[in-house]
Design an enzyme around this catalytic site. Structure first.
Site, PDB file in Angstrom:
ATOM      1  N   ASN A   1      18.017  46.406  55.739  1.00 45.18           N
ATOM      2  CA  ASN A   1      17.656  46.636  54.331  1.00 45.18           C
ATOM      3  C   ASN A   1      17.591  48.113  53.941  1.00 45.18           C
ATOM      4  O   ASN A   1      17.743  48.439  52.762  1.00 45.18           O
ATOM      5  CB  ASN A   1      16.391  45.863  53.943  1.00 45.18           C
TER       6      ASN A   1
ATOM      7  N   GLU B   1       7.298  47.863  62.913  1.00 50.52           N
ATOM      8  CA  GLU B   1       7.209  47.817  61.444  1.00 50.52           C
ATOM      9  C   GLU B   1       7.774  46.466  61.025  1.00 50.52           C
ATOM     10  O   GLU B   1       8.995  46.265  61.046  1.00 50.52           O
ATOM     11  CB  GLU B   1       8.036  48.952  60.821  1.00 50.52           C
TER      12      GLU B   1
ATOM     13  N   CYS C   1      10.552  45.653  52.434  1.00 51.20           N
ATOM     14  CA  CYS C   1       9.307  45.151  53.018  1.00 51.20           C
ATOM     15  C   CYS C   1       8.111  45.468  52.137  1.00 51.20           C
ATOM     16  O   CYS C   1       7.063  44.846  52.278  1.00 51.20           O
ATOM     17  CB  CYS C   1       9.111  45.757  54.400  1.00 51.20           C
TER      18      CYS C   1
ATOM     19  N   GLU D   1       4.756  55.292  60.768  1.00 52.12           N
ATOM     20  CA  GLU D   1       5.920  56.175  60.650  1.00 52.12           C
ATOM     21  C   GLU D   1       5.681  57.097  59.468  1.00 52.12           C
ATOM     22  O   GLU D   1       5.085  56.700  58.463  1.00 52.12           O
ATOM     23  CB  GLU D   1       7.199  55.354  60.435  1.00 52.12           C
TER      24      GLU D   1
END
Ligand code: NAP
Length: 483
Positions: free
Chosen positions: A156, A255, A289, A465
């Site tokens: 994505n 993640e 997300c 991150e």
């Protein structure tokens, strides 16, 4: 087939060279807007993955680490190469992912930002001495590279997701073996062209493998020379990697999926809430997300909010991301399309009302363009309230009280992103504190930025991150008391 100066080699990359996979079975990469084959890449074999790990082992320097200044130069070179080739990398990204070209090129800039940020903040990884002499010793803390790391990324954000990982891994001095998503590996190949042509990153520090995900994943999980795996993708695969990494107690950065609540209180600026929802929800066609997945609107403002929203949604232009003026491209594949259709059909069957978009029975076949859709009257038993839709569906649920909406927002195994719209500071503080999400936008729908830590609570992942927290993900603190 795609033609690009950045795709002269369509292969993996091992030890500073393009792998030679001639004769190997290949898999096709498609343009989701047209169904055309863009290119074919090799299904690399286990031996190639092992060779990539071995190349990483040779590049790893523990006794005499790469100086911070050298690592800073790599990071700046990558940032500069990405910015200089933003147009072409963005074009490749648009073609294989489908998101509109300006958005794709914006993602390249976003990715460059992570390399720039790590270069700027690198001094934080310097060794330092503690104050005082606890236990009658001087104490030094070193930040050692974890070792050769496996980096696995989703489709994505074909350049954004690797940028977050690779910038921090290189900053730490960790060689990496990278596996991109099979839907969007060409952007990664383009990045490796840039690494090869425009940077001094030494052979073996960055390696690219493509092919069967379970085979590559299993090797990365089981190989004793890979002490850490950083993965972005679904919670389902994240769980599997956790299990597979458990025997060696490997370090994991995960993640994973989200199910973001977007909460609009009665005292919110409704125009701002609608603006932010539009920007947040339809980025990447709803396939991010951090996309709002459940929209909770206070009953007293629900009609006004829906009216404003529906007008905006009906004006969205859906089409090939390469065409100008397009807001939303195709979904990534048939499974993604079918999931959105299932969520809309399920909501309507359970009593939701269709405010914008098409009834699932009226969708044409043979394409991946899903019409932006708004449904209201959503309840917690509907699939769109339980699962991540990953598409352009806005499901609206009503609420009456703060406690009720906090409970509803938290009623998910996920804990990645949430959004709260209210003009009341005290309420915002209470609600944000009570929401178990790693990223909570207050009167904004913005997603992550290189300067701030980003990551999930609960089943949305482990680790961060971005920000200084992300910079420290790929190092091990080594403490040296000296008597
Ligand atoms: P996915 O199916 O989990 O795939 C992600 C990556 O894992 C791909 O490279 C995939 O390879 C690989 N993979 C699949 N099976 C594997 C296995 N057994 N072992 C090792 N690797 C394996 O996820 P996706 O559909 O690409 O991405 C969408 C998901 O990512 C959503 O849930 C989204 O929320 C999440 N996401 C989270 C964040 C975040 O920051 N938390 C950011 C972006 C996306 P193949 O492509 O070859 O199958």
């Amino acid at each position: 087939m795609i033609e690009s100066p950045l795709l002269k080699q369509l292969d993996g990359y091992i030890g500073g060279q393009w792998a030679e996979s001639a004769g190997t079975e290949r898999f096709a990469v498609y343009n989701p807007a047209t169904g055309d084959v863009l290119a074919e890449l090799p299904m690399m074999q286990a031996a190639a993955v092992e060779a990539a790990i071995a190349a990483g082992q040779r590049a790893l320097k523990l006794a005499e680490p790469y100086p911070l200044e050298v690592r800073r130069r790599w990071l700046e070179q990558i940032r500069d190469a990405l910015l200089a080739h933003k147009a072409e990398v963005g074009r490749i990204l648009c073609l294989e992912h489908g998101k509109p070209l300006p958005e794709a090129q914006g993602e390249v800039e976003y990715a460059a930002g992570f390399f720039g940020y790590c270069a700027q903040q690198l001094d934080a990884l310097n060794s330092h001495d503690l104050e005082g002499r606890p236990r009658n010793c001087s104490w030094t803390v070193h930040y050692r590279p974890v070792g050769v790391v496996g980096l696995i990324t989703p489709w994505n954000f074909p350049i954004g997701m690797i940028a977050k990982k690779l910038s921090a891994a290189l900053a730490a001095g960790c060689p990496s073996v990278i596996k991109p998503a099979s839907e969007t590996p060409l952007t990664m190949v383009a990045l490796f062209s840039l690494l090869h042509e425009h940077t001094e990153v030494p052979p073996g520090m960055v390696n690219l493998v493509v092919g069967k995900p379970s085979m590559i994943g299993d090797i990365l999980c089981e190989h004793p020379a890979v002490p850490m795996l950083s993965f972005t993708g679904s919670t389902e695969v994240g769980r599997l990697l956790m299990v597979n990494c458990a025997p060696q107690v490997k370090k994991l950065a995960l993640e994973l999926g989200g199910n973001a609540p977007f909460i609009v209180f009665e005292d919110a600026d409704l125009d701002a809430a609608v603006d932010n929802l539009m920007a947040n929800k339809f980025r990447g066609g709803g396939q991010t997300c951090v996309c709002a997945n459940r929209i909770f609107v206070h009953r007293s403002v629900a009609a006004a909010f829906a009216e404003k929203l529906v007008a905006r949604v009906r004006a969205l232009r859906v089409g090939d991301g390469m065409a100008s003026g397009v807001d939303i491209g195709p979904l990534i594949n048939q499974a993604g399309f079918d999931k959105v259709r299932r969520h809309v059909a399920d909501a309507l069957a359970k009593g939701a009302a269709l405010l914008a978009g098409k009834h699932p029975d009226d969708l044409g076949e043979g394409h991946l363009f899903y019409p932006p859709t708004v449904v209201s009257g959503v309840t917690r038993d509907m699939a769109c309230a339980r699962e991540e839709t990953f598409g352009p569906l806005v499901p609206i649920a009503l609420f009456d009280s703060e406690d009720e909406v906090i409970a509803a927002g938290n009623d998910t195994e996920f804990g990645l992103a949430a959004y709260v719209f209210t003009g009341d500071e005290a309420r915002a503080a209470r609600v944000i504190g009570a929401l178990r999400f790693g990223h909570v936008g207050w009167n904004t729908g913005t997603g992550p930025t290189p300067e701030a830590p980003f990551g999930g609570m609960k089943a949305s992942g482990v680790g961060r991150e971005g920000g200084l927290e992300g910079l420290f993900e790929f190092v091990e603190a080594q403490t040296v008391p000296r008597g």
